[in-house]
Scaffold this active site. Structure first.
Site, PDB file in Angstrom:
ATOM      1  N   SER A  45       0.916  -1.198   0.160  1.00  0.00           N
ATOM      2  CA  SER A  45      -0.072   0.060  -0.173  1.00  0.00           C
ATOM      3  C   SER A  45       0.894   1.187  -0.090  1.00  0.00           C
ATOM      4  O   SER A  45       0.516   2.272  -0.417  1.00  0.00           O
ATOM      5  CB  SER A  45      -0.920  -0.090   1.106  1.00  0.00           C
ATOM      6  OG  SER A  45      -0.314   0.032   2.331  1.00  0.00           O
ATOM      7  N   GLY A  99       8.180  -0.713   0.343  1.00  0.00           N
ATOM      8  CA  GLY A  99       7.682  -0.380   1.641  1.00  0.00           C
ATOM      9  C   GLY A  99       8.193  -1.635   2.326  1.00  0.00           C
ATOM     10  O   GLY A  99       9.454  -2.367   1.756  1.00  0.00           O
ATOM     11  N   LYS A 111       9.959  -8.326   4.603  1.00  0.00           N
ATOM     12  CA  LYS A 111       9.102  -7.802   3.545  1.00  0.00           C
ATOM     13  C   LYS A 111       8.487  -9.133   3.031  1.00  0.00           C
ATOM     14  O   LYS A 111       8.463 -10.291   3.354  1.00  0.00           O
ATOM     15  CB  LYS A 111       9.842  -7.283   2.294  1.00  0.00           C
ATOM     16  CG  LYS A 111      10.418  -5.938   2.803  1.00  0.00           C
ATOM     17  CD  LYS A 111      11.129  -5.504   1.751  1.00  0.00           C
ATOM     18  CE  LYS A 111      10.533  -5.224   0.352  1.00  0.00           C
ATOM     19  NZ  LYS A 111       8.992  -4.709   0.533  1.00  0.00           N
ATOM     20  N   GLY A 114       2.539  -8.890   1.135  1.00  0.00           N
ATOM     21  CA  GLY A 114       2.023  -9.103  -0.163  1.00  0.00           C
ATOM     22  C   GLY A 114       2.516 -10.111  -1.125  1.00  0.00           C
ATOM     23  O   GLY A 114       2.056 -10.424  -2.287  1.00  0.00           O
ATOM     24  N   GLU A 120      10.831  -7.787  -5.298  1.00  0.00           N
ATOM     25  CA  GLU A 120      11.321  -6.790  -4.807  1.00  0.00           C
ATOM     26  C   GLU A 120      12.578  -6.977  -4.367  1.00  0.00           C
ATOM     27  O   GLU A 120      13.462  -6.017  -4.375  1.00  0.00           O
ATOM     28  CB  GLU A 120      10.456  -6.752  -3.237  1.00  0.00           C
ATOM     29  CG  GLU A 120       9.141  -6.387  -3.655  1.00  0.00           C
ATOM     30  CD  GLU A 120       8.115  -6.338  -2.482  1.00  0.00           C
ATOM     31  OE1 GLU A 120       7.086  -5.936  -2.524  1.00  0.00           O
ATOM     32  OE2 GLU A 120       8.382  -7.291  -1.366  1.00  0.00           O
ATOM     33  N   LYS A 138       6.368   0.375  11.757  1.00  0.00           N
ATOM     34  CA  LYS A 138       7.297  -0.364  11.065  1.00  0.00           C
ATOM     35  C   LYS A 138       8.931  -0.772  11.749  1.00  0.00           C
ATOM     36  O   LYS A 138       9.171  -1.823  11.574  1.00  0.00           O
ATOM     37  CB  LYS A 138       7.588  -0.211   9.461  1.00  0.00           C
ATOM     38  CG  LYS A 138       6.356   0.180   8.762  1.00  0.00           C
ATOM     39  CD  LYS A 138       5.468  -0.977   8.441  1.00  0.00           C
ATOM     40  CE  LYS A 138       4.193  -0.790   7.815  1.00  0.00           C
ATOM     41  NZ  LYS A 138       4.423  -0.808   6.201  1.00  0.00           N
TER      42      LYS A 138
HETATM   43  C1  5RP Z   1       5.050  -6.602  -0.250  1.00  0.00           C
HETATM   44  C2  5RP Z   1       5.882  -5.922   0.706  1.00  0.00           C
HETATM   45  C3  5RP Z   1       5.356  -4.517   1.251  1.00  0.00           C
HETATM   46  O1  5RP Z   1       6.476  -3.682   0.617  1.00  0.00           O
HETATM   47  C4  5RP Z   1       4.993  -4.650   2.732  1.00  0.00           C
HETATM   48  O2  5RP Z   1       4.326  -5.620   2.966  1.00  0.00           O
HETATM   49  C5  5RP Z   1       4.582  -3.279   3.127  1.00  0.00           C
HETATM   50  O3  5RP Z   1       3.193  -3.217   2.722  1.00  0.00           O
HETATM   51  P1  5RP Z   1       2.413  -1.744   2.861  1.00  0.00           P
HETATM   52  O4  5RP Z   1       3.122  -0.466   2.391  1.00  0.00           O
HETATM   53  O5  5RP Z   1       1.179  -2.165   2.457  1.00  0.00           O
HETATM   54  O6  5RP Z   1       2.546  -1.692   4.739  1.00  0.00           O
HETATM   55  O7  5RP Z   1       6.843  -6.386   0.941  1.00  0.00           O
HETATM   56  O8  5RP Z   1       5.325  -7.850  -0.645  1.00  0.00           O
END
Ligand code: 5RP
Length: 231
Positions: A45, A99, A111, A114, A120, A138
């Protein structure tokens, strides 16, 4: 002839937590964009909000940039918003952003909430610098205190990988379930994800996990060239 791209807009994030912080982080990263650059786009996000902020600048100033997206979600968003995309086989990022789920004081990351950690990590490894955009939720003192470590592996390997992860101290190992589909999540590389609790994450753990036959990638990021941008 151009497509009516409305269908691409149906992948928007619902209920983004800490939305105002993520918007600000997006604006901060958008300021760094320069005409002609190739930029690695993370997923999640926060990256979603950053993509929207970058697209606003691209449109307003007629910037010509290329995004290397790390998921279908962000690739589709870029296409919808008019940002050109390419893959790492075509060009190398000048820099990237992404993120994270957890960040400790050594700039080690978890990470992959998602499920996009494979691409990534590729983007981060291919970029001279990656800006990690984090809101106040975080930062952690002990990596792994809130999130399990996701481990993407080939379906046939899951019993063996589970056994080896347990030897490394992994506990409470679960196969990630899909939402909107019965059964497990299938990643963009056609694999599954095991989520693993580690109480004590040492520097060697990322490499130890990666060396298990059947493992494709993990969501542990230790010792990469990252700069943390906090809100
Ligand atoms: C997806 C990731 C995202 O960067 C991580 O989960 C952070 O997500 P968000 O910005 O929704 O908090 O690693 O694979």
């Amino acid at each position: 002839m151009n497509w009516d791209k409305d269908i691409l807009n149906k992948i928007e994030f619902d209920n983004i937590s800490n939305l105002e912080e993520k918007k600000k982080l997006g604006e901060t990263i958008a300021i760094k964009v320069e005409d002609g650059q190739v930029i690695g786009f993370g997923s999640g996000s926060t990256s979603y909000m950053a993509t929207i902020a970058i697209a606003d600048r691209v449109k307003a100033e007629g910037l010509n940039i290329i995004a290397i997206p790390t998921s279908y979600e962000i690739k589709m968003l870029c296409t919808y918003l008019g940002i050109k995309t390419a893959s790492l086989t075509e060009c190398k990022p000048d820099w990237s952003f992404d993120g994270a789920d957890e960040v400790n004081n050594n700039k080690w990351l978890i990470k992959g909430r998602g499920g996009a950690m494979f691409k990534e990590k590729l983007n981060i490894a291919n970029s001279p610098i990656t800006y990690i955009l984090i809101d106040k939720t975080k930062k952690v003192s002990n990596l792994g205190e809130k999130f399990k470590v996701p481990v993407e592996c080939v379906l046939e390997s899951i019993n063996y990988v589970k056994q080896e992860l347990t030897k490394l101290g992994g506990r409470d190992i679960t196969l990630r379930k899909a939402v909107g589909k019965d059964g497990p999540i299938i990643t963009e590389n056609s694999n599954v994800i095991l989520d693993v609790k580690f109480e004590n994450i040492e520097e060697k753990l990322e490499k130890q996990i990666k060396s298990i036959p059947g493992v494709v990638e993990s969501g542990l990021f230790i010792g990469y060239n990252v700069e943390i941008l906090e809100c």
